[in-house]
Design a protein around this motif. Structure first.
Motif, PDB file in Angstrom:
ATOM      1  N   ILE A   1     -32.453 -21.972 -11.654  1.00 22.91           N
ATOM      2  CA  ILE A   1     -32.564 -21.059 -12.790  1.00 22.91           C
ATOM      3  C   ILE A   1     -33.170 -21.847 -13.941  1.00 22.91           C
ATOM      4  O   ILE A   1     -32.646 -22.893 -14.332  1.00 22.91           O
ATOM      5  CB  ILE A   1     -31.198 -20.481 -13.192  1.00 22.91           C
ATOM      6  CG1 ILE A   1     -30.579 -19.733 -12.010  1.00 22.91           C
ATOM      7  CG2 ILE A   1     -31.345 -19.559 -14.410  1.00 22.91           C
ATOM      8  CD1 ILE A   1     -29.150 -19.286 -12.252  1.00 22.91           C
ATOM      9  N   MET A   2     -34.280 -21.353 -14.456  1.00 20.76           N
ATOM     10  CA  MET A   2     -35.012 -22.051 -15.507  1.00 20.76           C
ATOM     11  C   MET A   2     -34.560 -21.587 -16.888  1.00 20.76           C
ATOM     12  O   MET A   2     -34.130 -20.445 -17.065  1.00 20.76           O
ATOM     13  CB  MET A   2     -36.515 -21.770 -15.385  1.00 20.76           C
ATOM     14  CG  MET A   2     -37.086 -22.008 -14.020  1.00 20.76           C
ATOM     15  SD  MET A   2     -36.868 -23.709 -13.494  1.00 20.76           S
ATOM     16  CE  MET A   2     -37.628 -23.655 -11.901  1.00 20.76           C
ATOM     17  N   GLU A   3     -34.683 -22.471 -17.865  1.00 21.05           N
ATOM     18  CA  GLU A   3     -34.495 -22.069 -19.248  1.00 21.05           C
ATOM     19  C   GLU A   3     -35.593 -21.070 -19.593  1.00 21.05           C
ATOM     20  O   GLU A   3     -36.721 -21.181 -19.115  1.00 21.05           O
ATOM     21  CB  GLU A   3     -34.568 -23.274 -20.176  1.00 21.05           C
ATOM     22  CG  GLU A   3     -33.423 -24.233 -19.978  1.00 21.05           C
ATOM     23  CD  GLU A   3     -33.410 -25.360 -20.972  1.00 21.05           C
ATOM     24  OE1 GLU A   3     -34.058 -25.249 -22.039  1.00 21.05           O
ATOM     25  OE2 GLU A   3     -32.749 -26.370 -20.688  1.00 21.05           O
ATOM     26  N   GLY A   4     -35.251 -20.096 -20.389  1.00 17.44           N
ATOM     27  CA  GLY A   4     -36.210 -19.047 -20.720  1.00 17.44           C
ATOM     28  C   GLY A   4     -36.254 -18.772 -22.206  1.00 17.44           C
ATOM     29  O   GLY A   4     -36.224 -19.697 -23.021  1.00 17.44           O
TER      30      GLY A   4
ATOM     31  N   GLY B   1     -31.376 -23.869 -25.453  1.00 17.09           N
ATOM     32  CA  GLY B   1     -31.863 -24.725 -24.384  1.00 17.09           C
ATOM     33  C   GLY B   1     -32.539 -25.961 -24.931  1.00 17.09           C
ATOM     34  O   GLY B   1     -32.509 -26.224 -26.131  1.00 17.09           O
ATOM     35  N   GLU B   2     -33.159 -26.686 -24.023  1.00 16.04           N
ATOM     36  CA  GLU B   2     -33.881 -27.897 -24.425  1.00 16.04           C
ATOM     37  C   GLU B   2     -35.378 -27.771 -24.232  1.00 16.04           C
ATOM     38  O   GLU B   2     -36.149 -28.260 -25.040  1.00 16.04           O
ATOM     39  CB  GLU B   2     -33.340 -29.097 -23.649  1.00 16.04           C
ATOM     40  CG  GLU B   2     -31.904 -29.398 -24.006  1.00 16.04           C
ATOM     41  CD  GLU B   2     -31.421 -30.705 -23.429  1.00 16.04           C
ATOM     42  OE1 GLU B   2     -32.264 -31.538 -23.037  1.00 16.04           O
ATOM     43  OE2 GLU B   2     -30.203 -30.886 -23.367  1.00 16.04           O
ATOM     44  N   LYS B   3     -35.798 -27.099 -23.122  1.00 13.19           N
ATOM     45  CA  LYS B   3     -37.232 -26.947 -22.863  1.00 13.19           C
ATOM     46  C   LYS B   3     -37.445 -25.741 -21.959  1.00 13.19           C
ATOM     47  O   LYS B   3     -36.910 -25.679 -20.850  1.00 13.19           O
ATOM     48  CB  LYS B   3     -37.796 -28.202 -22.203  1.00 13.19           C
ATOM     49  CG  LYS B   3     -39.292 -28.145 -22.029  1.00 13.19           C
ATOM     50  CD  LYS B   3     -39.848 -29.452 -21.493  1.00 13.19           C
ATOM     51  CE  LYS B   3     -41.348 -29.329 -21.457  1.00 13.19           C
ATOM     52  NZ  LYS B   3     -41.955 -29.987 -20.343  1.00 13.19           N
ATOM     53  N   GLU B   4     -38.222 -24.780 -22.459  1.00  8.73           N
ATOM     54  CA  GLU B   4     -38.522 -23.587 -21.681  1.00  8.73           C
ATOM     55  C   GLU B   4     -39.135 -23.971 -20.338  1.00  8.73           C
ATOM     56  O   GLU B   4     -39.964 -24.874 -20.266  1.00  8.73           O
ATOM     57  CB  GLU B   4     -39.490 -22.696 -22.466  1.00  8.73           C
ATOM     58  CG  GLU B   4     -39.684 -21.328 -21.870  1.00  8.73           C
ATOM     59  CD  GLU B   4     -40.566 -20.436 -22.730  1.00  8.73           C
ATOM     60  OE1 GLU B   4     -40.863 -19.327 -22.292  1.00  8.73           O
ATOM     61  OE2 GLU B   4     -40.964 -20.858 -23.840  1.00  8.73           O
ATOM     62  N   PHE B   5     -38.701 -23.332 -19.281  1.00 11.08           N
ATOM     63  CA  PHE B   5     -39.122 -23.518 -17.890  1.00 11.08           C
ATOM     64  C   PHE B   5     -38.563 -24.773 -17.227  1.00 11.08           C
ATOM     65  O   PHE B   5     -38.878 -25.066 -16.090  1.00 11.08           O
ATOM     66  CB  PHE B   5     -40.648 -23.461 -17.727  1.00 11.08           C
ATOM     67  CG  PHE B   5     -41.235 -22.153 -18.151  1.00 11.08           C
ATOM     68  CD1 PHE B   5     -40.949 -20.994 -17.450  1.00 11.08           C
ATOM     69  CD2 PHE B   5     -42.051 -22.076 -19.264  1.00 11.08           C
ATOM     70  CE1 PHE B   5     -41.469 -19.773 -17.851  1.00 11.08           C
ATOM     71  CE2 PHE B   5     -42.586 -20.859 -19.672  1.00 11.08           C
ATOM     72  CZ  PHE B   5     -42.298 -19.704 -18.969  1.00 11.08           C
ATOM     73  N   SER B   6     -37.710 -25.519 -17.939  1.00 10.87           N
ATOM     74  CA  SER B   6     -37.049 -26.630 -17.252  1.00 10.87           C
ATOM     75  C   SER B   6     -35.836 -26.069 -16.513  1.00 10.87           C
ATOM     76  O   SER B   6     -35.277 -25.041 -16.884  1.00 10.87           O
ATOM     77  CB  SER B   6     -36.645 -27.725 -18.234  1.00 10.87           C
ATOM     78  OG  SER B   6     -35.660 -27.267 -19.125  1.00 10.87           O
ATOM     79  N   VAL B   7     -35.428 -26.762 -15.454  1.00 12.54           N
ATOM     80  CA  VAL B   7     -34.298 -26.302 -14.644  1.00 12.54           C
ATOM     81  C   VAL B   7     -33.019 -26.470 -15.450  1.00 12.54           C
ATOM     82  O   VAL B   7     -32.710 -27.561 -15.929  1.00 12.54           O
ATOM     83  CB  VAL B   7     -34.202 -27.098 -13.318  1.00 12.54           C
ATOM     84  CG1 VAL B   7     -32.961 -26.672 -12.533  1.00 12.54           C
ATOM     85  CG2 VAL B   7     -35.458 -26.900 -12.486  1.00 12.54           C
TER      86      VAL B   7
END
Length: 140
Positions: free
Chosen positions: A111-114, A96-102
């Motif tokens: 759904i957020m990045e986790g 991903g690119e950033k945790e908790f970003s859409v």
């Protein structure tokens, strides 16, 4: 682990996973209201909503349908729900690119990045990660 934010009132009924390897394996799905932050290494506050020791996993890139959860997960508009999906055959995640970003959204949910984990509530965590599966749900 990842977070789903409801854009409308929704009911989650099942999942499909993308496993690392084919064959028979065990799958578990846990959920909790709100964020998984500070709950990555403990079962406390998590509810087991799916457990099957004999899921026949498809090969990587071909989704494996899990069937219905033990109970539907109701998520009210503007509320968040965390999910932790595990498989003894491993799960495919994307970087991903950033945790908790859409990562992905539609009219019903975001759904957020986790994070990815080495084990079930133990071991190293890897952030950010994007869950690579399908969430089956209906809007109410």
């Amino acid at each position: 682990m990842f977070v789903v934010k409801a854009r409308r009132n929704i009911v989650v009924s099942s999942f499909a996973i993308n496993s690392k390897s084919r064959g028979v394996g065990a799958v578990k799905i846990y959920t909790r209201a709100g964020s998984y932050t500070n709950h990555e290494q403990s079962r406390d506050g998590w509810e087991l909503v799916y457990e099957n020791d004999s899921v026949i996993h498809n090969r990587r890139g071909v989704v494996t349908e899990l069937g219905f959860l033990d109970r539907e997960i109701h998520i009210a508009k503007d509320r968040s729900q965390s999910f932790f999906v595990t498989s003894t055959n491993g799960l495919v995640y994307k970087g991903g690119e950033k945790e908790f970003s859409v990562y992905q959204s539609d009219e019903g949910m975001e759904i957020m990045e986790g994070i990815g984990t080495e084990g079930e509530f133990e071991g190293m965590t890897y952030s950010p990660r994007v869950w690579s599966g399908i969430i089956r749900y209906e809007m109410q």
